[in-house]
Design a protein around this motif. Structure first.
Motif, PDB file in Angstrom:
ATOM      1  N   ALA A  23      65.193  28.094 -22.887  1.00  0.00           N
ATOM      2  CA  ALA A  23      65.883  26.809 -22.861  1.00  0.00           C
ATOM      3  C   ALA A  23      66.980  26.795 -21.805  1.00  0.00           C
ATOM      4  O   ALA A  23      67.128  25.811 -21.061  1.00  0.00           O
ATOM      5  CB  ALA A  23      66.462  26.495 -24.238  1.00  0.00           C
ATOM      6  N   ARG A  24      67.754  27.852 -21.723  1.00  0.00           N
ATOM      7  CA  ARG A  24      68.830  27.901 -20.726  1.00  0.00           C
ATOM      8  C   ARG A  24      68.266  27.955 -19.309  1.00  0.00           C
ATOM      9  O   ARG A  24      68.799  27.311 -18.406  1.00  0.00           O
ATOM     10  CB  ARG A  24      69.745  29.097 -20.983  1.00  0.00           C
ATOM     11  CG  ARG A  24      70.695  28.867 -22.125  1.00  0.00           C
ATOM     12  CD  ARG A  24      71.764  29.954 -22.193  1.00  0.00           C
ATOM     13  NE  ARG A  24      72.586  29.743 -23.370  1.00  0.00           N
ATOM     14  CZ  ARG A  24      72.400  30.347 -24.531  1.00  0.00           C
ATOM     15  NH1 ARG A  24      71.436  31.235 -24.667  1.00  0.00           N
ATOM     16  NH2 ARG A  24      73.185  30.091 -25.545  1.00  0.00           N
ATOM     17  N   THR A  25      67.210  28.726 -19.112  1.00  0.00           N
ATOM     18  CA  THR A  25      66.578  28.793 -17.794  1.00  0.00           C
ATOM     19  C   THR A  25      66.148  27.396 -17.358  1.00  0.00           C
ATOM     20  O   THR A  25      66.416  26.961 -16.235  1.00  0.00           O
ATOM     21  CB  THR A  25      65.361  29.738 -17.826  1.00  0.00           C
ATOM     22  OG1 THR A  25      65.805  31.040 -18.203  1.00  0.00           O
ATOM     23  CG2 THR A  25      64.672  29.801 -16.483  1.00  0.00           C
ATOM     24  N   ARG A  26      65.501  26.688 -18.239  1.00  0.00           N
ATOM     25  CA  ARG A  26      65.016  25.329 -17.929  1.00  0.00           C
ATOM     26  C   ARG A  26      66.184  24.363 -17.734  1.00  0.00           C
ATOM     27  O   ARG A  26      66.161  23.535 -16.817  1.00  0.00           O
ATOM     28  CB  ARG A  26      64.112  24.858 -19.059  1.00  0.00           C
ATOM     29  CG  ARG A  26      63.411  23.581 -18.769  1.00  0.00           C
ATOM     30  CD  ARG A  26      62.392  23.296 -19.837  1.00  0.00           C
ATOM     31  NE  ARG A  26      61.782  22.017 -19.558  1.00  0.00           N
ATOM     32  CZ  ARG A  26      61.062  21.351 -20.406  1.00  0.00           C
ATOM     33  NH1 ARG A  26      60.825  21.853 -21.603  1.00  0.00           N
ATOM     34  NH2 ARG A  26      60.551  20.190 -20.087  1.00  0.00           N
ATOM     35  N   PHE A  27      67.194  24.453 -18.595  1.00  0.00           N
ATOM     36  CA  PHE A  27      68.365  23.591 -18.493  1.00  0.00           C
ATOM     37  C   PHE A  27      69.048  23.752 -17.130  1.00  0.00           C
ATOM     38  O   PHE A  27      69.370  22.766 -16.466  1.00  0.00           O
ATOM     39  CB  PHE A  27      69.333  23.927 -19.636  1.00  0.00           C
ATOM     40  CG  PHE A  27      70.591  23.117 -19.668  1.00  0.00           C
ATOM     41  CD1 PHE A  27      70.556  21.738 -19.769  1.00  0.00           C
ATOM     42  CD2 PHE A  27      71.825  23.747 -19.622  1.00  0.00           C
ATOM     43  CE1 PHE A  27      71.730  20.988 -19.814  1.00  0.00           C
ATOM     44  CE2 PHE A  27      73.000  23.011 -19.678  1.00  0.00           C
ATOM     45  CZ  PHE A  27      72.952  21.629 -19.760  1.00  0.00           C
ATOM     46  N   VAL A  28      69.233  24.990 -16.709  1.00  0.00           N
ATOM     47  CA  VAL A  28      69.873  25.245 -15.411  1.00  0.00           C
ATOM     48  C   VAL A  28      68.986  24.762 -14.266  1.00  0.00           C
ATOM     49  O   VAL A  28      69.454  24.074 -13.358  1.00  0.00           O
ATOM     50  CB  VAL A  28      70.214  26.745 -15.255  1.00  0.00           C
ATOM     51  CG1 VAL A  28      70.619  27.066 -13.826  1.00  0.00           C
ATOM     52  CG2 VAL A  28      71.318  27.139 -16.229  1.00  0.00           C
ATOM     53  N   LYS A  29      67.729  25.084 -14.328  1.00  0.00           N
ATOM     54  CA  LYS A  29      66.804  24.740 -13.233  1.00  0.00           C
ATOM     55  C   LYS A  29      66.595  23.232 -13.099  1.00  0.00           C
ATOM     56  O   LYS A  29      66.589  22.692 -11.998  1.00  0.00           O
ATOM     57  CB  LYS A  29      65.462  25.435 -13.464  1.00  0.00           C
ATOM     58  CG  LYS A  29      64.458  25.205 -12.361  1.00  0.00           C
ATOM     59  CD  LYS A  29      63.167  25.946 -12.632  1.00  0.00           C
ATOM     60  CE  LYS A  29      62.158  25.679 -11.544  1.00  0.00           C
ATOM     61  NZ  LYS A  29      60.877  26.340 -11.815  1.00  0.00           N
ATOM     62  N   GLU A  30      66.431  22.544 -14.231  1.00  0.00           N
ATOM     63  CA  GLU A  30      66.067  21.130 -14.188  1.00  0.00           C
ATOM     64  C   GLU A  30      67.250  20.171 -14.241  1.00  0.00           C
ATOM     65  O   GLU A  30      67.150  19.047 -13.750  1.00  0.00           O
ATOM     66  CB  GLU A  30      65.108  20.805 -15.329  1.00  0.00           C
ATOM     67  CG  GLU A  30      63.774  21.513 -15.201  1.00  0.00           C
ATOM     68  CD  GLU A  30      62.819  21.206 -16.340  1.00  0.00           C
ATOM     69  OE1 GLU A  30      63.087  20.267 -17.126  1.00  0.00           O
ATOM     70  OE2 GLU A  30      61.801  21.916 -16.452  1.00  0.00           O
TER      71      GLU A  30
END
Length: 118
Positions: A23-30
């Protein structure tokens, strides 16, 4: 449950169990999409786990929990500046940020605190 999650190690473990890393990876990336050198304010940073995904930024994290701030300082040291305080016009000395994160914070605030934050 709340008292258990107040312990930074248990908080991070619980976050991993429910998919926090993805979730954090996606939140930061997107959504955050930081650029090198960005100045980031994280309101309600907790143990600053998001900093693991924010490389080469100028990070400032605020949280009301002394335990979370101590955990962030221990884990990330000079990669960020961490303050045990509520963010408001009196505690926030710096005013210019490229990005502001306030993820998962509103349910901790009463109406007056939320209005002050906004």
């Amino acid at each position: 449950m709340r008292s258990l999650l107040a312990i930074p190690t248990l908080y991070r473990f619980f976050a991993q169990l429910i998919g926090g890393v993805n979730a954090r990876t996606r939140f930061v990336k997107e959504h955050i999409r930081p650029q090198e050198g960005d100045k980031i304010l994280d309101i309600g940073c907790g143990p600053a786990d998001i900093l693991e995904f924010l490389l080469l930024v100028n990070y400032v994290g605020f949280d009301a929990s002394a335990r979370y701030i101590a955990a962030a300082q221990k884990r990330f040291g000079p990669r960020g500046r961490f303050f045990c305080a509520m963010v408001n016009r009196y505690t926030l000395q710096e005013k210019n940020f490229d990005l502001v994160i306030a993820s998962g914070i509103l349910h901790h605030l009463n109406d007056a605190e939320a209005l002050e934050l906004f």
